[in-house]
Design an enzyme around this catalytic site. Structure first.
Site, PDB file in Angstrom:
ATOM      1  N   LYS A 105       0.376  -1.259  -0.266  1.00  0.00           N
ATOM      2  CA  LYS A 105      -0.178   0.334   0.107  1.00  0.00           C
ATOM      3  C   LYS A 105       0.832   1.603  -0.281  1.00  0.00           C
ATOM      4  CE  LYS A 105      -4.437   0.332   1.817  1.00  0.00           C
ATOM      5  NZ  LYS A 105      -5.560   0.818   3.070  1.00  0.00           N
ATOM      6  N   ALA A 273     -10.548  -4.664   6.790  1.00  0.00           N
ATOM      7  CA  ALA A 273     -12.178  -5.188   6.701  1.00  0.00           C
ATOM      8  C   ALA A 273     -12.181  -6.617   6.047  1.00  0.00           C
ATOM      9  CB  ALA A 273     -11.958  -3.573   5.454  1.00  0.00           C
TER      10      ALA A 273
END
Length: 555
Positions: A105, A273
């Site tokens: 990321k 998530a």
């Protein structure tokens, strides 16, 4: 068009002292706990609660692709756009995890001219919350192993301990370990493993707690494992909930920072998530609602994961209803769902858009199932062509979908004005909000409702292990909890390769996990990793620190 990196843009921005940002939304001086010049924690006990709380705007997205959709960037840019329109607004975001920052990321504070700052601090250690959560989690592991070593009064079956240690780093070598080796004085040998910190139930609890007493109560309800006769063992049985809550006494306070344009931002918590609910803390969202008229927040991955959990777990626990939902889409992502490879995304391909638009279409329909009117934010990228943009705009017009072209990466809040105006219109309209399922429904019914209504599947199959767990959980009185699906983010199905909007597929629930502290049941599909690994060429290879102590290579 700028060619500066996100870090360059962040470094060139002029930050306001955090006291000025606090003053802007009426945070009293007594409530502000500065961490240097540009960060602070907020003592929520000193913030006055108001009756007419701010309205929540949830930013979600279509199914993510390796091309990236820019959900955090749109979230920040939308808040800045509201700020430009003279609205009393705050943004509430999750904290980035170190592991993914060093892995793929690179960071998670928005991008371009729509960022929260100080970017390098937030992406690294920030105000120490993740370290506190890591310590609290591992303290519980130490208490469990010490209890067994000291005679095991609770008769914990060390083969049935569910609690794992955690680390805020991607480290595949620690997924499965043996602890207690070295002889009688080193403890009792048993199998263990590490998860990434964001997958810890302590993280989920911190983000779902409403105050310090609720935090303590939730910690005491954690099921750490089972006795030899399959009786659940909780933290309350170990009598260490007070000690663990004490470790978290500062981490529970929301963190105040600012966007490039000086919009106040609360950045707090960050549960996985996939395995958890993927939203920032209830405390941060509710504090923002006490301070601002509009709160812009986000949930992880696409609407099938993040928004579903935000609505059915977080909003339900907190007792509020979102007033608007923004679905972030990009030409690039739609083309990838139409079968275009990542290397060919720069080429115009309207035919691929026609194929891939079904993914966005299902996300829009799913949001409407909650009685909410979605607004699509078409997040612009430099290689989008006029023909491609016009196709998506025409699709929206023909299908009665609100859509705004969004250019916040390049233009900051100015690039989100059209989106903000669309959202303001929706906020003013009456909503017929409803949850997807009732908590009284059996666990299997809740799971089937999510699979059929949100994913588009036709059938749910439970493995023999999951069937036994359903029966056991019912006997334990756990069937009234909401469901937290653990599924790939790349597809509506449990197969990451099934792009677009697959239909009539079957989903297999291979295992269930009872997160009785956080207050949800995790239903595991596919191969979900709770401890990621680093890629062959991690983002860390491009990172460094200058002679004067500034980060290089964060993005």
């Amino acid at each position: 068009m700028t060619h500066l990196s996100d870090l360059d843009i962040a470094n060139q921005s002029t930050l306001k002292p955090i006291g000025e940002i606090a003053e802007k939304v009426g945070i009293p001086a007594d409530a502000l706990e500065p961490y240097g010049h540009y960060k602070a924690k907020i003592d929520i006990n000193q913030v006055q609660q108001k009756n007419g709380k701010g309205k929540v705007v949830l930013v979600t997205a279509m199914s993510p692709t390796p091309a990236g959709e820019g959900k955090s960037t749109v979230t920040v840019g939308l808040a800045d756009a509201f700020n430009q329109l003279k609205q009393n607004v705050m943004v509430a975001l999750r904290e980035p995890a170190l592991g993914p920052t060093f892995g793929i990321k690179g960071g998670a504070t928005g991008g371009g001219y729509a960022q929260v700052l100080p970017m390098e601090d937030i992406n690294l250690h920030f105000n120490g919350d993740f370290h506190a959560i890591t310590t609290a989690n591992n303290a519980l592991s130490a208490f469990i192993d010490n209890h067994i070593h000291q005679g095991n009064e609770l008769e914990i079956d060390q083969r049935r301990i569910e609690w794992k240690r955690v680390l805020d780093m991607n480290d595949r070598a620690l997924r499965n370990v043996i602890v207690g080796l070295g002889g009688p004085t080193q403890g009792v040998p048993r199998e263990d493993g590490f998860n990434i910190t964001v997958a810890s139930e302590i993280m989920a609890i911190l983000c779902l707690a409403t105050d310090i007493n609720d935090l303590k109560a939730k910690i005491s309800n954690i099921t750490i494992g089972y006795t030899r006769v399959r009786k659940p063992v909780t933290v309350a049985d170990l009598k260490v909930e007070g000690a663990i809550a004490m470790i978290l006494k500062d981490a529970i306070k929301p963190n105040l920072v600012q966007t490039i344009e000086g919009t106040p931002a609360l950045v707090h918590g960050g549960p996985f998530a996939n395995i958890a609910h993927g939203c920032n803390s209830i405390l941060a969202t509710e504090t923002a609602r006490d301070l601002a008229d509009i709160v812009v927040t986000e949930a992880g991955f696409g609407s099938d994961l993040g928004a579903e959990k935000f609505i059915n777990i977080k909003a339900r626990e907190a007792g509020f209803e979102p007033s608007a939902v923004v679905v972030v889409a990009t030409i690039r992502a739609i083309k990838m769902h139409g079968g275009v490879g990542k290397d060919n995304l720069k080429e115009e391909n309207v035919e691929a858009l026609k194929s891939g638009i079904v993914n966005l279409e299902r996300h829009v329909k799913n949001v409407r199932k909650y009685g909410l009117e979605p607004v699509v934010a078409l997040n612009a990228f430099v290689h989008d062509t006029d023909a491609e943009t016009e196709f998506v705009q025409q699709w929206a017009k023909e299908n009665g979908v609100r859509l705004a072209l969004t250019e916040v990466w390049e233009k900051g809040g100015k690039g989100g004005i059209d989106l903000a105006n669309e959202v303001l219109e929706v906020i003013e309209q009456p909503q017929t909000f409803k949850h997807l399922y009732d908590l009284e429904q059996p666990l299997e019914d809740k799971i089937e409702t999510i699979v059929k209504e949100i994913y588009g599947g036709s059938k749910v199959t439970f493995s023999s292990k999951a069937q036994k767990q359903l029966q056991q959980f019912k006997e334990n009185g756990w069937d009234y909890y909401p469901i937290c699906m653990a599924k790939t983010q790349y597809s509506f199905s449990d197969d990451a390769t099934q792009i677009g909007a697959p239909e009539d597929f079957e989903i297999t629930i291979r295992e269930l996990e009872a997160k009785t502290g956080a207050g949800f049941i995790v239903a595991l599909t596919g191969a979900i990793m709770t401890m990621p690994g680093l890629p062959k060429k991690p983002a860390a290879l491009n990172m460094d620190v200058t002679d004067d102590g500034h980060a290089v290579g964060l993005f």
